[in-house]
Design a protein around this motif. Structure first.
Motif, short mmCIF file in Angstrom:
data_model
loop_
_atom_site.label_atom_id
_atom_site.label_comp_id
_atom_site.label_asym_id
_atom_site.label_seq_id
_atom_site.Cartn_x
_atom_site.Cartn_y
_atom_site.Cartn_z
N UNK A 67 93.48 3.30 -75.42
CA UNK A 67 93.60 4.46 -74.53
C UNK A 67 94.98 5.11 -74.60
N UNK A 100 105.21 -8.41 -60.44
CA UNK A 100 103.82 -8.83 -60.22
C UNK A 100 103.60 -10.24 -60.70
N UNK A 154 98.50 -9.90 -58.56
CA UNK A 154 97.95 -9.73 -59.91
C UNK A 154 96.58 -9.05 -59.86
N UNK A 155 96.09 -8.75 -58.65
CA UNK A 155 94.84 -7.99 -58.56
C UNK A 155 95.18 -6.50 -58.53
N UNK A 156 94.17 -5.63 -58.76
CA UNK A 156 94.44 -4.19 -58.75
C UNK A 156 95.25 -3.79 -57.53
N UNK A 157 94.75 -4.22 -56.36
CA UNK A 157 95.46 -3.89 -55.12
C UNK A 157 96.95 -4.09 -55.25
N UNK A 211 100.97 9.13 -67.35
CA UNK A 211 100.43 7.89 -67.92
C UNK A 211 100.59 6.73 -66.95
N UNK A 212 100.00 6.92 -65.78
CA UNK A 212 100.17 5.92 -64.74
C UNK A 212 99.26 4.72 -64.94
N UNK A 213 98.14 4.95 -65.62
CA UNK A 213 97.17 3.86 -65.69
C UNK A 213 97.78 2.58 -66.21
N UNK A 268 91.33 -2.45 -74.75
CA UNK A 268 90.88 -1.14 -74.28
C UNK A 268 92.08 -0.24 -73.98
N UNK A 269 93.07 -0.81 -73.30
CA UNK A 269 94.20 0.04 -72.89
C UNK A 269 95.03 0.47 -74.09
N UNK A 323 99.73 0.23 -64.00
CA UNK A 323 99.06 -0.73 -63.13
C UNK A 323 98.22 -1.70 -63.97
N UNK A 324 97.61 -1.14 -65.02
CA UNK A 324 96.55 -1.90 -65.69
C UNK A 324 97.07 -3.12 -66.43
N UNK A 365 98.82 -1.62 -57.35
CA UNK A 365 99.14 -0.34 -56.69
C UNK A 365 100.28 -0.51 -55.72
N UNK A 383 103.63 -0.73 -57.65
CA UNK A 383 104.11 0.56 -58.15
C UNK A 383 104.56 1.43 -56.99
#
Ligand SMILES: Cc1cc2nc3c(=O)[nH]c(=O)nc-3n(C[C@H](O)[C@H](O)[C@H](O)COP(=O)(O)O)c2cc1C
Ligand SMILES: Cc1cc2nc3c(=O)[nH]c(=O)nc-3n(C[C@H](O)[C@H](O)[C@H](O)COP(=O)(O)O)c2cc1C
Ligand SMILES: Cc1cc2nc3c(=O)[nH]c(=O)nc-3n(C[C@H](O)[C@H](O)[C@H](O)COP(=O)(O)O)c2cc1C
Ligand SMILES: Cc1cc2nc3c(=O)[nH]c(=O)nc-3n(C[C@H](O)[C@H](O)[C@H](O)CO)c2cc1C
Ligand code: SF4
Ligand code: SF4
Ligand code: SF4
Ligand code: SF4
Ligand code: FES
Lengths: 193, 353, 435, 208, 187
Positions: D106, D151, D174-177, D26-28, D102-103, D31-32, D180, D183
């Motif tokens: 999920x 973050x 705070x951006x996706x980059x 459950x890594x999403x 959404x998350x 990060x998300x 990652x 983490x």
């Protein structure tokens, strides 16, 4: 038409599921250790993605909205995906064992993956039309496939790099993903959705 | 055989595998030569943007070399700062930054430092050091900074000749103007088209420290090509593709602002932004580009195409950096698919399993 | 100008001037020779003499036990004093026969046969076989075998390899200068044996006088052509040579005969002539003793079995601190662990280079993927990847990169700026995976 | 079972089998939803709630579920509790829900939940299952909080929305980059600690 | 056979109970949700025009083919201002905006309802300092410039695109209200 194309590009590159929506990571990190598995998964995934997008759209519009059952969407969508995957599994085994031998394993993995569920949910949330849902599903699938293949090729090269012990495996994989995401930011702003 | 033994004249025979002679080319020689070849461009940068330019670049170089040293110590590896690759990374990063970063108020001096650390530690050493990194360290450093400090990283100072310019006034880059206000405005700013070209060639324009002077860059590039440290494959395919696309899609109807085919001005696009610096010195980084020539051509074409895509359609005036980084992602894939042709191999191409 | 050549290759400084102008002189006949029973590719011979036996010069002392093999003859007249294991140039222990020279230099029957060209191909081949002739170019592959291609592989071209692309070596060069007509005769014999009417002699363009001589010698013979080749290592590698001269590419893992060609070294041709004309077995060959580490570089006609240390002494011993002695050329030769090893049929040169000229294999750096090696690999391989795979122990994967097409010419290791021992790594891989 | 071992169950969830840093499942969400401590915390709570409820439910009805339809039933139970969570948050935590709805939905796909249900709850009595769920949930929560702490602090210069410094030290975080990176670096750090002090192998797991 | 029945039974039971749980929760939360949504909207409007006693929808319009409304704010019988919801085409999303204007059609206040701009760059538009730049501006002044200014709208540096998007959105809204309530004449 143009809108559809934009939707596709946006879904595959700009809002790439892995690099900007942070979804499907478990599978993403799971299957990219070897190129073969990555490719197998890409194919299976894209297919399942598009079809389940279509199915859930139909169910959503035709049944759930009329009956005002939208609050059941989580249950129903996951049911649809699971059911479809099961069906695909059996059919494939019957019709083309060869293909099943190649891709069967991935089918099993897919059911509990968040992208596969995210697509119908987003379609529902954005209220996309049928065609839009399809092109969104396809875009997402292709985008995910692209991500998998890039990542696999990079990780094969990492095999040969001497990475500090404590960063081998997942940590470096995450950092690579971060760097790719950084590069993909170059696509940002190409299209406004 | 004792008789013979006595007459032996050397004590210890060195035994090693063939070949027993080697070319005198070494990694450090290559890296330092590339450093040298960047000198002209750097001097021009210093000339136009003054001491600040020198400070910023120096800061990057020092930090890069220092971080490389510290990491290698920490990991108990052989320290290789003398091979000049960390120096080169620092130099290139510095030349990719605006000189305005050297400012106390608002304080932005930490920015080059962060960039260098990201470049060397995260992008290079975490992957095992020289030769193992997937992405171009200097460019990752820059991208990281651009996203983290978007304001500071887009403050461009007016070039002012003769090594002075302590606090010159800020302005927009040619590409910025081109994107925001269009070609006519750009020409208007520079007077006339010829003057525009000459200024771009000379490097008398706003931009990153080392990217502005086309002539200086071309001199350096010529040196590298002559010494065979780089080959034509990447730069030419890169620039060629970019020029072609710029010519086809770069044109706008001045009144309606609509796209006008085959009316673009490739020269401006080639001479402005980081195009030359990128094509000759950064896309050509051995470590992060494909190593088979055929693959390199594809790589170059990709860089050119993506650059123009971002410049013309993207939300950002300059695309070279992102284009190269994006192609870095694909380099391993290209290497994997495009192998060299084995001698005597006929038809039925080999497919990399 | 359109010199013939191939894709890739390198240009190491050819240090040929050192020994270039010293004519081939007979080396002093040693007191004692050590003659290995396996000097060739293929099965070793079994001794046919016993300790204490008196033998003549040129007498058969080891006879072949298999098809791919070649008989061995005594290079002096005298008495067999020992039969046992002695080291050879590659440091392996080989069953060898030691013969004490009685100085009589008495031959087994040698008879001149001026109209040998009347003989049948089979007879000619028999003579070559019995003379124990093997390739003098490098692999010491039994020539008779090369000359008996299977039916389904007809031969239409014979090439004499006069490239001598290795730096320093000048043995083939001197032969071509001094004995051009014999070499040509050798070629004619080869052509007759194989029933071929197209013969080439390939010579690198840095030996214009050799080219001249051979041209004169071949003058008037429309079937024989002397080709000037671009100066580039490994021009002499047979696949490259064939490509350069005939434009044919030997398929991967293939043999010259797959493209209807046989390649023989200049020295081999000369030996063949002598064998066929006088029935003289292969008991001596031209050896270049050279290098900055040798006082008097020279080309010598050396008896097989002469110890290398003797040759070096004959040439005035070492100067300016020679650190490494190599049997063969600098690109492919073997560094010697001891000088007390005999010259064999395959020894084309002895090279001594000073200490400082030596690069140590230990301190190599990671591959920076500069692509030089890929550019120059004459076989079109990717040495960089091969070397990394081997370094990291992914030996099996090396096969995906055509591991076994590498003929270890060393060009890649020569150009590598990281000084990676690529050939060594590749050999390691070859030894650990099965084709 | 005495409370001692309950505590072990929880500890296990936080350290030894930390869902994200060690088991890497459950890594999403890792990060998300970790761009801010608040989101991270609420996500963690949501997962904690779902995991615990699912564990309890399953271990209650485990006798009753027929083995052949085991997995589907589990999925269904999970989906139910996720829906409940979803509805509750939608009603009572709207502003957060807008960002991460959404998350939340999920969560149903998070491998960790199913695997605990399958590996633990289906074999154990209610109370242990409860604590196992709690432990896993807390471990998850812990991971999310650690990540989001870094973050938000670096990216926004604030914690839980309260400014710590008035500028933004490293926007990218705070951006996706940045997610990652965070983490990846944290995992590396954990491995390093593991190797250095606990003599572990430092190999974090991987895969769904 | 008995087997099958057992399985189906167990499944059915699970499904039904689960269904009941979900349904009941839904029944409880649905009204709250709807209520909340409604309230949010009203509050948004109210925040822009506190003194208005009642704000009534006066019509609909379609910027970028999206649905938007405009409202009239009354205190007693006299109009205290107008509000329009509008959109701007931003860097990576359509920005949804509310604009409140005085009776003389000068911008009084704006608020950003939602957007998907880049965090830290585009989302600066939510900041008060930027929203303030619109206050008191008339139609002609609604134009982005990248230099220091108070007369027009100064772009957020590094986020010109988002800034321009908001400005254009606001301009469209003001233009609309002007036509509707001032017949395009300056007041
Ligand atoms: C196992 C083996 C079998 C060979 N068989 C033949 C053959 O049948 N015919 C031939 O012309 N050459 C044959 N060769 C000789 C090669 O073509 C080549 O001439 C020999 O290996 C020496 O080549 P080099 O001097 O370039 O190293 C064979 C070589 C090897 C190693
Ligand atoms: C890298 C390399 C270079 C070679 N160069 C020469 C050369 O210069 N001259 C030569 O006669 N043979 C050379 N050889 C050996 C030839 O490939 C070939 O084996 C030989 O000429 C065959 O003739 P032979 O059987 O009479 O030796 C070379 C082989 C290799 C692998
Ligand atoms: C990854 C990335 C994200 C960006 N996001 C935004 C954004 O959300 N809004 C925006 O106006 N500009 C954004 N930009 C900057 C624009 O591309 C454009 O450069 C900027 O608006 C120009 O403003 P300036 O002239 O003040 O620098 C972004 C740039 C990058 C590279
Ligand atoms: C032709 C050439 C170009 C290079 N370009 C870069 C570059 O753009 N950025 C960089 O960090 N290092 C560059 N380097 C240095 C070195 O290759 C780079 O740091 C490696 O990626 C480190 O592993 C270059 C080296 C050479 C020989
Ligand atoms: S040693 Fe040199 S000269 Fe002799 S055959 Fe080999 S390459 Fe040619
Ligand atoms: S190494 Fe060279 S000389 Fe030796 S056998 Fe192979 S190809 Fe022939
Ligand atoms: S040694 Fe092998 S790999 Fe290296 S250049 Fe020669 S043939 Fe190519
Ligand atoms: S020459 Fe050396 S460094 Fe360059 S690619 Fe080949 S092996 Fe790597
Ligand atoms: S794939 Fe998203 S949590 Fe596992």
């Amino acid at each position: 038409m143009e809108n559809l194309f934009e939707l596709f590009i946006a879904a595959s590159l700009i809002n790439n599921f892995v690099f900007t929506r942070y979804l499907g990571l478990c599978i993403f990190f799971g299957v990219t250790k070897k190129m073969e598995t990555a490719i197998g998964m890409s194919i299976t995934f894209t297919a399942v993605m598009v079809i389940s997008a279509a199915l859930s759209w139909l169910v959503y519009k035709a049944i759930m909205i009329p009956l005002n059952l939208t609050f059941l969407k989580i249950v129903i969508f996951i049911g649809i995906v699971a059911g479809f995957v099961q069906a695909a599994d059996t059919i494939m085994r019957k019709v083309s064992p060869g293909l099943y031998y190649k891709l069967g394993i991935y089918l099993a993995l897919i059911t509990t993956n968040c992208i596969i569920l995210a697509v119908p949910l987003i379609n529902a949330g954005e209220g996309y039309s049928f065609i839009q849902s399809l092109s969104f599903g396809l875009g997402s699938g292709v985008g995910f496939a692209l991500a998998l293949i890039i990542m696999a090729s990079i990780r094969e090269r990492l095999e040969l790099a001497d990475i500090p012990k404590s960063f081998q495996g997942l940590p470096i994989a995450f950092i690579v993903t971060g760097l790719i995401a950084l590069a993909f930011l170059g696509f940002s702003g190409l299209i406004t959705l | 055989m004792e008789a013979i033994k006595k007459e032996e004249t050397i004590r210890e025979l060195i035994v090693s595998v063939s070949p027993h002679v080697k070319d005198e080319e070494t990694v450090s020689r290559i890296m330092w030569s590339v450093n040298i070849s960047l000198l002209p461009a750097f001097v021009m940068g210093a000339y136009f943007f003054g001491p600040k330019a020198v400070f910023v670049t120096a800061l990057c170089i020092i930090t890069s070399v220092l971080s490389e040293y510290l990491v290698q110590k920490a990991l108990k590896k052989k320290v290789t700062i003398s091979d000049g690759s960390a120096f080169l990374t620092g130099l290139l990063l510095g030349m990719n930054l605006p000189s305005s970063l050297w400012s106390i108020k608002p304080f932005t001096i930490h920015i080059p430092i962060i960039g260098s650390i990201v470049a060397i530690i995260i992008t290079k050493q975490l992957f095992g050091g020289l030769g193992y990194n997937i992405f171009n360290p200097a460019l990752i450093g820059r991208a990281f900074l651009l996203i983290s400090f978007p304001k500071a990283m887009t403050i461009w100072t007016e070039p002012s000749a003769a090594f002075v310019a302590l606090d010159a006034k800020t302005t927009a880059t040619p590409l910025g103007i081109l994107k925001e206000e269009g070609l006519n405005k750009l020409i208007e700013v520079f007077g006339d088209k010829l003057h525009l070209y000459s200024q771009l060639l000379l490097g008398h324009r706003a931009g990153s420290i080392g990217e502005t002077s086309a002539i200086a860059l071309l001199i350096g590039a010529a040196f590298l090509l002559y010494r065979r440290y780089i080959t034509w494959h990447i730069p030419i395919s890169f620039l060629g593709t970019a020029a072609l696309l710029a010519w086809i899609f770069g044109g706008k109807d001045p009144h309606t602002g609509k796209l006008l085919f085959f009316a673009g001005d490739p020269i401006i696009h080639l001479l402005s932004g980081g195009m030359l610096l990128g094509a000759f010195f950064m896309a050509t980084d051995y470590v992060t580009c494909p190593s088979v020539r055929r693959g390199q051509i594809l790589f170059g074409i990709g860089c050119g195409a993506l650059t123009m895509l971002i410049r013309l359609k993207g939300g950002y005036p300059e695309g070279v950096m992102f284009a190269i980084l994006l192609m870095n992602c694909f380099a391993p894939l290209i290497d994997r698919k495009m192998r060299s042709k084995v001698f005597g191999f006929v038809k039925k191409k080999e497919t990399g399993k | 100008m359109g010199l013939l050549t191939f894709q890739g290759g390198i240009h190491p400084p050819d240090k040929k001037e050192l020994a270039k102008d010293s004519p081939i002189l007979p080396a002093p006949v040693p007191q004692r020779v050590v003659i290995p029973l396996s000097q060739h590719t293929g099965a070793p011979c079994k001794p046919v003499v016993t300790i204490g036996q008196e033998i003549k010069k040129g007498q058969l002392i080891g006879e072949p036990t298999a098809f791919v093999s070649a008989p061995v003859h005594s290079s002096v007249a005298g008495k067999v004093v020992a039969i046992g294991e002695f080291p050879n140039a590659m440091g392996r222990m080989i069953t060898s026969i030691v013969i004490e020279n009685d100085g009589s230099e008495e031959w087994t029957s040698l008879k001149d046969n001026p109209d040998y060209m009347k003989l049948q191909p089979e007879e000619l081949k028999e003579k070559i076989k019995n003379a124990g002739i093997v390739g003098l170019g490098g692999a010491a592959f039994p020539t008779a075998v090369k000359l008996s291609p299977p039916k389904e592989k007809p031969i239409d071209t014979v090439i004499i390899n006069g490239a001598e692309c290795e730096p320093y070596l000048t043995a083939d060069y001197r032969l071509m200068i001094e004995r051009p007509s014999e070499v040509i005769e050798g070629l004619r014999i080869l052509m007759k044996v194989l029933g071929v009417n197209k013969g080439f002699i390939g010579i690198e363009n840095n030996k214009p006088d050799a080219i001249e001589r051979m041209k004169e010698a071949a003058a008037g013979d429309r079937n024989i052509e002397v080709c000037a080749l671009e100066v580039k290592y490994p021009q002499g590698a047979e696949k490259m040579l064939i490509k350069a001269i005939t434009g044919r590419e030997v398929p991967p893992r293939g043999l010259p005969m797959d493209v209807a060609t046989v390649v023989q070294n200049v020295g081999t041709a000369f030996a063949i002539y002598e064998a066929v004309r006088f029935g003289k077995p292969l008991i001596e060959r031209v050896v270049t003793v050279t290098g900055e580490g040798i006082r008097r570089p020279s080309n010598l006609m050396v008896r097989i079995g002469t110890l290398i240390s003797e040759l070096i002494n004959h040439c005035g011993g070492f100067v300016n601190g020679a650190g490494k002695v190599i049997a063969g050329g600098p690109m492919m030769g073997f560094a010697l662990g001891t000088l007390d090893v005999p010259v064999t049929k395959g020894t084309s040169g002895i090279l001594a280079i000073p200490e400082e000229g030596v690069i140590h294999a230990e301190d190599f750096k990671p591959c920076i993927r500069c692509g030089r090696c890929i550019d120059i690999c004459p076989m079109g391989l990717m040495p960089s990847i091969l070397s990394v795979l081997s370094e990291k122990g992914h030996y099996e994967d090396m096969k995906d990169y055509n591991l076994f097409d590498c003929f270890e010419c060393g060009s890649c290791a020569y150009v590598c700026p990281s000084k990676r021992p690529i050939v060594q790594l590749i050999r390691l891989g070859k030894s650990l995976v099965k084709p | 079972m005495n409370n001692r071992s309950y505590w072990d169950l929880i500890k296990n969830g936080i350290f030894a089998e930390n869902p994200i840093f060690r088991v890497a499942l459950s890594l999403c969400p890792a990060v998300a939803v970790t761009s801010g401590v608040k989101n991270g915390f609420l996500m963690g709570i949501a997962v904690l709630f779902v995991q615990t409820m699912v564990n309890v439910t399953i271990s209650v009805i485990r006798k009753f579920i027929h083995p052949r339809v085991r997995i589907p039933s589990y999925m269904f139970v999970i989906a139910t509790w996720v829906t409940v969570t979803d509805l509750l948050m939608a009603a009572f935590a709207r502003d957060v829900y807008k960002q991460m709805g959404l998350y939340i939905q999920l969560i149903v796909a998070f491998a960790i939940i199913l695997s605990r249900a399958e590996l633990f709850a289906s074999k154990n009595r209610v109370v242990p299952s409860f604590f196992d769920g709690l432990g896993m949930g807390i471990g998850f929560l812990f991971a999310l909080i650690v990540i989001s702490f870094f973050r938000e602090l670096l990216g926004k210069g604030s914690i839980w929305g309260f400014p710590i410094v008035e500028f933004k030290p490293l926007l990218i975080m705070i951006l996706p980059t940045g997610g990652f990176f965070a983490v990846g670096l944290l995992m590396g750090l954990f491995n390093w600690i593991d190797i250095k002090f606990f003599g572990g192998t430092g190999a974090s797991g991987g895969g769904h | 056979m008995k087997e099958m029945i057992k399985i189906t039974m167990s499944l059915v039971v699970i499904f039904v109970t689960a269904g009941i749980i979900m349904a009941s929760v839904f029944a409880k939360t649905a009204p709250i949700m709807a209520e909340a949504q409604k309230r949010e909207k009203e509050e948004a409007l109210k925040k822009l025009m506190p003194e208005a006693e009642k704000i009534t929808e006066a019509g609909k319009w379609e910027p970028f083919h999206k649905h938007a409304e405009y409202y009239e704010g009354k205190k007693g019988n006299d109009t205290v201002g107008y509000i329009a919801s509008t959109y701007g085409k931003g860097y990576s999303s359509y920005i949804s905006i509310l604009v409140a204007v005085d009776p003389d059609i000068k911008v009084r206040k704006i608020s950003i309802l939602s957007h998907g701009e880049t965090p830290g760059l585009g989302d600066e538009i939510e900041q008060e300092y930027f929203k303030k730049r619109f206050e008191g501006k008339s139609l002609e002044q609604l134009e982005v410039v990248k230099t220091e200014t108070t007369d027009k709208i100064q772009a957020i540096s590094g986020a010109t695109i988002s800034s321009r998007a908001v400005t254009n959105g606001v301009r469209e809204a003001v233009k609309l209200l002007k036509e509707k309530y001032q017949g395009g004449t300056k007041g």
